[in-house]
Design a protein around this motif. Structure first.
Motif, mmCIF file in Angstrom:
data_model
loop_
_atom_site.group_PDB
_atom_site.id
_atom_site.type_symbol
_atom_site.label_atom_id
_atom_site.label_comp_id
_atom_site.label_asym_id
_atom_site.label_seq_id
_atom_site.Cartn_x
_atom_site.Cartn_y
_atom_site.Cartn_z
ATOM 1 N N GLN A 53 23.200 -1.874 -4.515
ATOM 2 C CA GLN A 53 23.549 -2.847 -3.471
ATOM 3 C C GLN A 53 25.006 -2.724 -3.051
ATOM 4 O OE1 GLN A 53 22.500 -6.533 -5.334
ATOM 5 N NE2 GLN A 53 20.288 -6.251 -5.048
ATOM 6 N N LEU A 54 25.894 -2.548 -4.038
ATOM 7 C CA LEU A 54 27.322 -2.418 -3.732
ATOM 8 C C LEU A 54 27.591 -1.149 -2.930
ATOM 9 C CD1 LEU A 54 28.874 -3.613 -7.130
ATOM 10 C CD2 LEU A 54 28.976 -4.813 -4.942
ATOM 11 N N GLY A 55 26.846 -0.089 -3.249
ATOM 12 C CA GLY A 55 26.973 1.152 -2.484
ATOM 13 C C GLY A 55 26.531 0.950 -1.039
ATOM 14 N N GLN A 56 25.433 0.212 -0.856
ATOM 15 C CA GLN A 56 24.949 -0.072 0.500
ATOM 16 C C GLN A 56 25.929 -0.954 1.260
ATOM 17 O OE1 GLN A 56 21.203 -1.833 -0.595
ATOM 18 N NE2 GLN A 56 20.098 0.122 -0.587
ATOM 19 N N LEU A 57 26.533 -1.923 0.558
ATOM 20 C CA LEU A 57 27.539 -2.776 1.182
ATOM 21 C C LEU A 57 28.749 -1.962 1.621
ATOM 22 C CD1 LEU A 57 27.558 -5.947 -1.107
ATOM 23 C CD2 LEU A 57 26.898 -5.832 1.289
ATOM 24 N N TYR A 58 29.141 -0.988 0.783
ATOM 25 C CA TYR A 58 30.284 -0.141 1.140
ATOM 26 C C TYR A 58 29.994 0.621 2.431
ATOM 27 C CZ TYR A 58 33.632 3.674 1.105
ATOM 28 O OH TYR A 58 34.600 4.569 1.486
ATOM 29 N N GLU A 59 28.802 1.204 2.523
ATOM 30 C CA GLU A 59 28.444 1.978 3.716
ATOM 31 C C GLU A 59 28.392 1.084 4.956
ATOM 32 O OE1 GLU A 59 28.269 5.182 3.944
ATOM 33 O OE2 GLU A 59 28.673 5.395 1.800
ATOM 34 N N LYS A 60 27.858 -0.133 4.794
ATOM 35 C CA LYS A 60 27.786 -1.065 5.933
ATOM 36 C C LYS A 60 29.191 -1.493 6.359
ATOM 37 C CE LYS A 60 25.127 -5.125 7.392
ATOM 38 N NZ LYS A 60 26.128 -5.977 8.006
ATOM 39 N N ALA A 61 30.032 -1.799 5.372
ATOM 40 C CA ALA A 61 31.402 -2.218 5.670
ATOM 41 C C ALA A 61 32.195 -1.086 6.308
ATOM 42 C CB ALA A 61 32.090 -2.681 4.385
ATOM 43 N N LEU A 62 31.910 0.130 5.879
ATOM 44 C CA LEU A 62 32.603 1.294 6.424
ATOM 45 C C LEU A 62 32.419 1.368 7.931
ATOM 46 C CD1 LEU A 62 34.227 3.617 5.116
ATOM 47 C CD2 LEU A 62 32.139 4.979 5.136
ATOM 48 N N GLN A 63 31.195 1.080 8.378
ATOM 49 C CA GLN A 63 30.884 1.133 9.810
ATOM 50 C C GLN A 63 31.487 -0.055 10.563
ATOM 51 O OE1 GLN A 63 29.299 3.787 11.162
ATOM 52 N NE2 GLN A 63 29.318 4.620 9.088
ATOM 53 N N GLU A 64 31.520 -1.236 9.899
ATOM 54 C CA GLU A 64 31.898 -2.462 10.608
ATOM 55 C C GLU A 64 33.380 -2.802 10.519
ATOM 56 O OE1 GLU A 64 29.485 -5.742 9.460
ATOM 57 O OE2 GLU A 64 27.626 -4.826 10.130
ATOM 58 N N VAL A 65 33.985 -2.546 9.354
ATOM 59 C CA VAL A 65 35.377 -2.997 9.177
ATOM 60 C C VAL A 65 36.321 -1.896 8.724
ATOM 61 C CG1 VAL A 65 34.765 -5.402 8.731
ATOM 62 C CG2 VAL A 65 34.846 -3.819 6.825
ATOM 63 N N GLY A 66 35.836 -0.644 8.659
ATOM 64 C CA GLY A 66 36.732 0.459 8.353
ATOM 65 C C GLY A 66 36.878 0.727 6.861
ATOM 66 N N GLU A 67 37.409 1.907 6.550
ATOM 67 C CA GLU A 67 37.478 2.388 5.172
ATOM 68 C C GLU A 67 38.334 1.502 4.275
ATOM 69 O OE1 GLU A 67 38.639 6.502 2.767
ATOM 70 O OE2 GLU A 67 38.744 6.428 4.952
ATOM 71 N N VAL A 68 39.470 1.051 4.807
ATOM 72 C CA VAL A 68 40.387 0.264 3.985
ATOM 73 C C VAL A 68 39.740 -1.032 3.511
ATOM 74 C CG1 VAL A 68 42.571 -0.982 3.980
ATOM 75 C CG2 VAL A 68 42.422 1.252 5.060
ATOM 76 N N ASN A 69 39.105 -1.760 4.438
ATOM 77 C CA ASN A 69 38.477 -3.034 4.083
ATOM 78 C C ASN A 69 37.195 -2.835 3.282
ATOM 79 O OD1 ASN A 69 40.325 -4.919 5.432
ATOM 80 N ND2 ASN A 69 39.645 -3.897 7.284
ATOM 81 N N ALA A 70 36.538 -1.692 3.468
ATOM 82 C CA ALA A 70 35.314 -1.417 2.719
ATOM 83 C C ALA A 70 35.605 -1.091 1.260
ATOM 84 C CB ALA A 70 34.556 -0.251 3.367
ATOM 85 N N ALA A 71 36.833 -0.677 0.976
ATOM 86 C CA ALA A 71 37.193 -0.229 -0.379
ATOM 87 C C ALA A 71 36.973 -1.315 -1.434
ATOM 88 C CB ALA A 71 38.645 0.232 -0.403
ATOM 89 N N ILE A 72 36.916 -2.591 -1.035
ATOM 90 C CA ILE A 72 36.713 -3.672 -1.998
ATOM 91 C C ILE A 72 35.415 -3.471 -2.772
ATOM 92 C CG2 ILE A 72 35.614 -5.176 -0.266
ATOM 93 C CD1 ILE A 72 37.799 -6.297 -3.239
ATOM 94 N N PHE A 73 34.404 -2.862 -2.119
ATOM 95 C CA PHE A 73 33.115 -2.686 -2.795
ATOM 96 C C PHE A 73 33.135 -1.512 -3.771
ATOM 97 C CE2 PHE A 73 32.239 -4.878 1.240
ATOM 98 C CZ PHE A 73 31.882 -6.098 0.676
ATOM 99 N N GLU A 74 34.023 -0.544 -3.537
ATOM 100 C CA GLU A 74 34.249 0.495 -4.542
ATOM 101 C C GLU A 74 34.935 -0.115 -5.766
ATOM 102 O OE1 GLU A 74 34.667 4.751 -2.350
ATOM 103 O OE2 GLU A 74 36.425 3.466 -2.208
ATOM 104 N N VAL A 75 35.861 -1.039 -5.505
ATOM 105 C CA VAL A 75 36.526 -1.749 -6.609
ATOM 106 C C VAL A 75 35.499 -2.550 -7.405
ATOM 107 C CG1 VAL A 75 38.220 -3.543 -7.186
ATOM 108 C CG2 VAL A 75 38.735 -1.873 -5.388
ATOM 109 N N HIS A 76 34.574 -3.204 -6.711
ATOM 110 C CA HIS A 76 33.528 -3.982 -7.393
ATOM 111 C C HIS A 76 32.654 -3.080 -8.266
ATOM 112 C CE1 HIS A 76 33.413 -7.960 -4.890
ATOM 113 N NE2 HIS A 76 34.632 -7.598 -5.220
ATOM 114 N N GLN A 77 32.343 -1.880 -7.784
ATOM 115 C CA GLN A 77 31.547 -0.944 -8.593
ATOM 116 C C GLN A 77 32.293 -0.561 -9.865
ATOM 117 O OE1 GLN A 77 30.765 1.996 -5.436
ATOM 118 N NE2 GLN A 77 28.588 1.622 -5.709
#
Length: 539
Positions: A53-77
């Motif tokens: 789920q966190l991986g899917q959230l990262y990919e979704k965030a990557l498209q919507e809010v960019g790599e920097v803001n999506a990085a929070i889900f990599e931190v969560h993993q």
């Protein structure tokens, strides 16, 4: 019918069913387990689902809010796989023979409390991340259904507060409004609401457990009122308000493609403020004439190390290319005060708003500053870039900055890397800068007034302290006179002046700002057409 008063972060009216995001971590029960091996297998399976789920959230965030803001889900993993966190859960299941849900909930609470009690602000912020991860793991263990946004009808989202992971999961087309019990005007929810042009209330005293999904409700963003199970007359009034708002939106749409010029021919540029590359979509949608504030510090937040030159260069270049020649003003690193990062080792300060922040960090740690300047000068080849330096209080600081810029340009020249030295300006955020505005104007190309900080420093009031709301007055005559002094100081040397703080979007002051001689107003994308219409209708 129930009526609740909150605080509005974006005005407007919404009518529809509520969708309540309830926190269920408090409902986890302790259950004795005989077969701990099976319980550990169940934990591992839930962990795998959570990682997916966190991986899917990262990919979704990557498209919507960019790599920097999506990085929070990599931190969560990474936090989910942390050995100490996992060992504590395993140990509790095996030694106390308890169910995995209980072990995860207790461990999550313990780790969250440990982070919350740390001195460092960045580590304190990780407390919410641990709770977010633990709650997700508990939901996967208990088989609790995740909200299926694809089948849910458009709703008013009601919650205690919203985490980044919750907002990223949402189908933005299904959100009619936000209503939260907690949160602040600078919260993720508030920023998202302003970007999406939807009504939002915070600080609404609701008991979420007593609210049922699907209950009809009204959000009145203008009066900051939330009606639950409203009466027919209230619904009629809300529908009339929506029709009025729609007519206003239609009228505002007529200002798309027009210049922001008064009836007497005075041109005032109306730009937009952004925090990430993805925000450019809102800038273009609302027809801003440029970007007056790109908060580059968002490239530095929510991560474990500094962004390198290449990452910054790519972000700046992308924004410039998307703006296709329109001016983009990028503010250099403005970390400190309420924006802290652990890896810079800023430490805890008694008075952070007046402490080690913004340009002070850059001048004390020039290697960090040079990396950003290299990226900016290289990106300047791809559009109309201007650089803006925050928290300036003296001519000496400006001269020091110019020396560093010259050093960076020389390095790029020697490395045969293409670059441009763009227009350079400073933010006027302190009374000191206002009083020195004439002298400062001799050394820079423009001023941008940061009214948020200028107000708090002029009035000696912490703008983050809700207890001081009744005293915090951005319309205070002292603040407005500071703005006039800044304009006069800049214009004396033929330099232009903008406003990029919240006050720029206050249409009750637009006429006065134009009369003062303000040359540019930079506002939230959703406010661009409102401000332009005000300018165009001025005599």
């Amino acid at each position: 019918m129930e009526k609740y008063i909150g605080k509005s972060v974006y005005k407007g009216t919404a009518i529809g069913p509520v969708s309540v995001l309830k926190k269920k971590d408090s409902l986890v029960k302790r259950i004795h387990i005989d077969n701990t091996a099976e319980e550990l297998k169940r934990l591992d399976a839930a962990k795998e689902r959570t990682m997916t789920q966190l991986g899917q959230l990262y990919e979704k965030a990557l498209q919507e809010v960019g790599e920097v803001n999506a990085a929070i889900f990599e931190v969560h993993q990474m936090m989910l796989e942390d050995d100490d966190y996992q060992d504590a859960i395993h140990s509790m299941i095996q030694n106390e023979e308890v169910n995995a849900e209980y072990a995860v909930a207790v461990t999550g609470d313990n780790f969250a409390e440990m982070f919350a009690n740390m001195d460092d602000e960045y580590m304190q912020a990780r407390s919410a991340d641990v709770r977010d991860i633990s709650n997700r793991l508990v939901r996967n263990l208990s088989g609790e259904e995740q909200i299926d946004w694809s089948t849910m009808e458009p709703s008013i989202i009601v919650a205690d507060d919203l985490t980044p992971s919750e907002t990223v999961q949402m189908d933005k087309s299904k959100i009619l409004a936000f209503v939260t019990v907690h949160g602040s005007t600078n919260s993720h929810t508030a920023i998202l609401a302003r970007m999406m042009n939807i009504p939002a209330l915070i600080g609404v005293p609701l008991e979420l457990e007593k609210i049922h999904n699907g209950t009809r409700a009204i959000v009145d963003g203008r009066e900051a009122v939330f009606y639950l199970d409203p009466e027919e007359e209230q619904i009629r009034q809300a529908e009339a308000a929506q029709q009025t708002e729609q007519r206003l939106r239609s009228l505002l749409a007529e200002y798309k493609g027009r210049e922001s010029v008064t009836k007497s021919g005075r041109k005032v540029n109306v730009y937009a403020n952004i925090g990430s590359v993805s925000d450019v979509a809102y800038v273009l949608e609302n027809d801003a004439e440029g970007i007056g504030l790109f908060r580059s510090e968002f490239l530095y937040l929510g991560r474990d190390s500094l962004p390198d030159e290449t990452e910054q260069f790519n972000a700046y270049r992308q924004v410039l290319q998307m703006m296709a020649g329109k001016k983009v003003i990028i503010r250099t690193l403005d970390i400190g005060a309420d924006k802290n990062v652990d890896y810079l080792g800023l430490g805890k300060e008694d008075n952070p708003a007046m402490g080690y922040r913004a340009i002070r960090i850059c001048l004390e740690q020039p290697e960090i500053f040079k990396t950003q300047l290299r990226a900016l000068l290289r990106a300047a080849k791809y559009g109309t870039l201007a650089i803006m330096y925050p928290m300036i209080i003296s001519v000496e600081e400006v001269l020091d900055i110019q020396k560093i810029v010259a050093e960076v340009a020389k390095e790029l020249e020697e490395e045969k890397l293409p670059y441009v030295i763009p227009e350079q300006g400073i933010m006027i955020e302190t009374p000191a800068a206002v009083m020195m505005s004439e002298e400062l104007a001799e050394h820079v190309d423009f001023f941008s007034i940061g009214t948020n900080d200028l107000t708090q420093y002029t009035l000696a009031i912490d703008r983050q302290n809700n207890r001081l709301d009744r005293f915090y007055n951005p319309h205070h005559e002292a603040v407005l006179r500071m703005i006039q002094m800044t304009v006069d100081g800049a214009h004396k040397h033929g330099k232009w002046v903008g406003i990029c703080g919240e006050l720029g979007a206050d249409t009750t002051l637009t006429t006065r700002f134009v009369q003062m001689g303000i040359d540019e107003l930079s506002v939230a994308p959703s406010m661009v057409l409102n401000v332009r219409s005000k300018i165009c209708e001025m005599e």
